[in-house]
Design an enzyme around this catalytic site. Sequence first.
Site, PDB file in Angstrom:
ATOM      1  N   GLY A 193      49.521  68.228  17.059  1.00 51.61           N
ATOM      2  CA  GLY A 193      50.506  68.945  17.859  1.00 51.61           C
ATOM      3  C   GLY A 193      51.890  68.829  17.244  1.00 51.61           C
ATOM      4  N   GLY A 237      54.771  70.166  18.605  1.00 54.52           N
ATOM      5  CA  GLY A 237      55.830  70.463  19.560  1.00 54.52           C
ATOM      6  C   GLY A 237      56.974  69.473  19.381  1.00 54.52           C
ATOM      7  N   GLY A 289      57.476  66.488  20.644  1.00 55.74           N
ATOM      8  CA  GLY A 289      57.053  65.103  20.440  1.00 55.74           C
ATOM      9  C   GLY A 289      56.452  64.880  19.068  1.00 55.74           C
ATOM     10  CD  GLU A 314      65.703  78.475  32.370  1.00 55.06           C
ATOM     11  OE1 GLU A 314      66.595  77.652  32.113  1.00 55.06           O
ATOM     12  OE2 GLU A 314      64.572  78.441  31.842  1.00 55.06           O
ATOM     13  CG  ASP A 328      55.107  68.346  28.351  1.00 60.99           C
ATOM     14  OD1 ASP A 328      56.066  67.547  28.337  1.00 60.99           O
ATOM     15  OD2 ASP A 328      55.238  69.571  28.432  1.00 60.99           O
TER      16      ASP A 328
END
Lengths: 449, 449
Positions: B12, B14, B16, B171, B300
């Site tokens: 991953g 992302g 992190g 948003e 997450d």
Amino acid sequence: MTNNVPRVVIVGAGFGGLTAAQSLAHLPIEVTVIDRHNFHYFQPLLYQVATAALSPADIAWPIRGILKRQKNTAVLMANVTGVDPEQRLVHAGPATIPYDYLILATGATHSYFGHPEWASVAPGLKQIEDATAIRRRILMAYEQAELIEDVEERRRLLTFVVVGGGPTGVEMAGAIAEVAHHALPTEFRRIDPHATRVILIEAGPRLLPTFPEDLSAYAQQALERMGVEVMTLSRVTHCDERGVDLEGARIDAGTIVWAAGVIASPAAEWIEAERDLAGRAKVGPDLTVSGRPEIFVVGDTAAAVDETGRTLPGIAPAAKQMGRYVAEVIAARVANRPRPGPFRYRHQGDLATIGRKAAVVRLDHIHLKGILGWLFWGFAHVYFLIGLRNRAVVALNWLWNYLTYQRGARLIVDGPDAQQAAQAEKVKPLESSVEVSRSQTNMAGQDWR
Amino acid sequence: MTNNVPRVVIVGAGFGGLTAAQSLAHLPIEVTVIDRHNFHYFQPLLYQVATAALSPADIAWPIRGILKRQKNTAVLMANVTGVDPEQRLVHAGPATIPYDYLILATGATHSYFGHPEWASVAPGLKQIEDATAIRRRILMAYEQAELIEDVEERRRLLTFVVVGGGPTGVEMAGAIAEVAHHALPTEFRRIDPHATRVILIEAGPRLLPTFPEDLSAYAQQALERMGVEVMTLSRVTHCDERGVDLEGARIDAGTIVWAAGVIASPAAEWIEAERDLAGRAKVGPDLTVSGRPEIFVVGDTAAAVDETGRTLPGIAPAAKQMGRYVAEVIAARVANRPRPGPFRYRHQGDLATIGRKAAVVRLDHIHLKGILGWLFWGFAHVYFLIGLRNRAVVALNWLWNYLTYQRGARLIVDGPDAQQAAQAEKVKPLESSVEVSRSQTNMAGQDWR
């Protein structure tokens, strides 16, 4: 509803249709522009979307946005499926739209010379979707090659074949070579992107056949300096998922880009007009079809001839000039003024870019090449973009690209469906092949990096 | 092959995973980053891609490009399907990759509270593909409405429901209202985009439940001033293609956006770690899972707790801090130095934007709202983008957007497959409905415009 107001329907918002619409802005008529996309796009820069230099939004504009100040004009996003010339109706999705004047500007698509089955393995470059699909193939080829061990398969994945040596083929081949040799080399650890082969195949004796010979020769030299293998007098006899066959030769390739043939959209069929071999509707000197003075055909889907009897080229300036002319004819008829004389095409020149600091330009008797041609090409293209925002964004991207050798739009994204389709298509054959299982064992054991 | 060099695999890329990789840059180790995409993207601005203010490439960067100067790091684009914690292997497409340390940073996805069938009618906003799919739905709703005659169906198409009143929901609702009331009104001839209804549904008593109450109240007022209908204490009990059911009410809607629930990716299942209710792997004070000191979970997909026992929020700064911390732990272990103390999360603040000149910001004891919050939000987000090019392009787009009220990325494109799927999905039910056939007749006869 004011039923006396003449209704003009324009099908297609490419260069021809959009110019016609804009030229009709101030007339006392009702204009409806129908396109299956919600945007107009700048086709000459499509190859830069395909090679990750620009994003689709950089070269496209919502049709509604372009025409919103034009109060006499409505825009519909719909797929036109047919025309009823007797009743004067256009069938567009759930709507049926009547017209008094009809302008067909539906463009052209790829021709595979009687082999439509090649379309799925050798995509062409006409639509924004084509460009993002080709971008995905090019980038995925490197990702796949980095992931596997099989040397033969890697070599195949890093071989790119471009079929057709016209401007689009030359631009694609040059741009892929730049991606391979400038943008990617430092980013991979197992494969060497410099090992990329880019092969440009042209059936005729020289690249850029519509250009003067000195510029063709220069284009070939410039491409070869960039590492592109140029094969002239070579004809593709077969395309499949793993490569192309030439007369007497086979090239294994991971990506095939089709830039060879063009065939008109079916607009001529809708109205049962006479067609030429490329499917284009034959039009008279006022760009109407025979027996239908209210139906005009412009752009790539029209077979218009100049004074000498030559068919006009399928390029943006020709389409725009036709669009503008047809608007004049309609304006004259609506006002009961004498009609303008026959359409006259004015050829402004030919441009093709090869790569960094290399392009060819012919303007009447002026031939430009090298850095001068490249600068002219760049300024001309930024100039023809619509609106300040896109000009600024494209110029900024090009500057960044030039200074860093990087490409800003190198994303493999195409909606979840396309993504999964591409994964399924590309990954599965590898998983099932014997070589890869063998190499997996190696990798798990010790050979990983 | 130097087999003594410790191998770190990061799944991953992302916030992190990427931060962990960057923090491991100068260590004598081999790092492999695996992601199923070839890009890292800035999730906080995804809603701007969904509402056509930005292009995907504006908020995303090729992972290889970000990490190319990091000589100890390789990047693989592959779908990880499982981990063998006994053999210490990661299964990634055709490759199997051994590790000495494993960092799982695979993020989260939407949760439909036990109703996975709602996913197809109420897309969430986590991936770039989600954003382009939602953009297509929003823009297609207006195109469809312009094309049909049926008043009820038009009203439904112009109703947008956003489920969930956290930052993403706020948003999205604000941005859709801006598109409806500022970008589109002058562009349609038959429908009035001002008739758009945007309904924001929140199950709890107030919007932005993690923010202080004064900022929640401000957000609701600001949204209502923009024409958004805010419904708090309302729970969605059913979603389908034509709208949502609340407890005791039905809202017919053309577009539903899901911003309500989040569930972790299956990383915890791969390693058979203990999970919390949201599927996150429970981790100890050093962010490893119980009994596996070589496996770290960050971002997450980790259920990490702070000193007071509260689970850390699923936001970018938390993921980045965890990534940095894990790199420190690995560096200490590789060097046989004493380990750092337990992970401590430092909350930097909360930000959410509502629309033009309206945002809410909480930094420790400072609360900002209105234009001040909005400027802070804008500068903070441009600052956190990676690289000069994207900062310049985003800033330029925002300036243009602010000055002209236009949105630069209003294209309905998603690859031919998705495009056709959307067409089939949306157009067919209309064509077959009685009302539309009736209206077709009207249009053909006289009622067109």
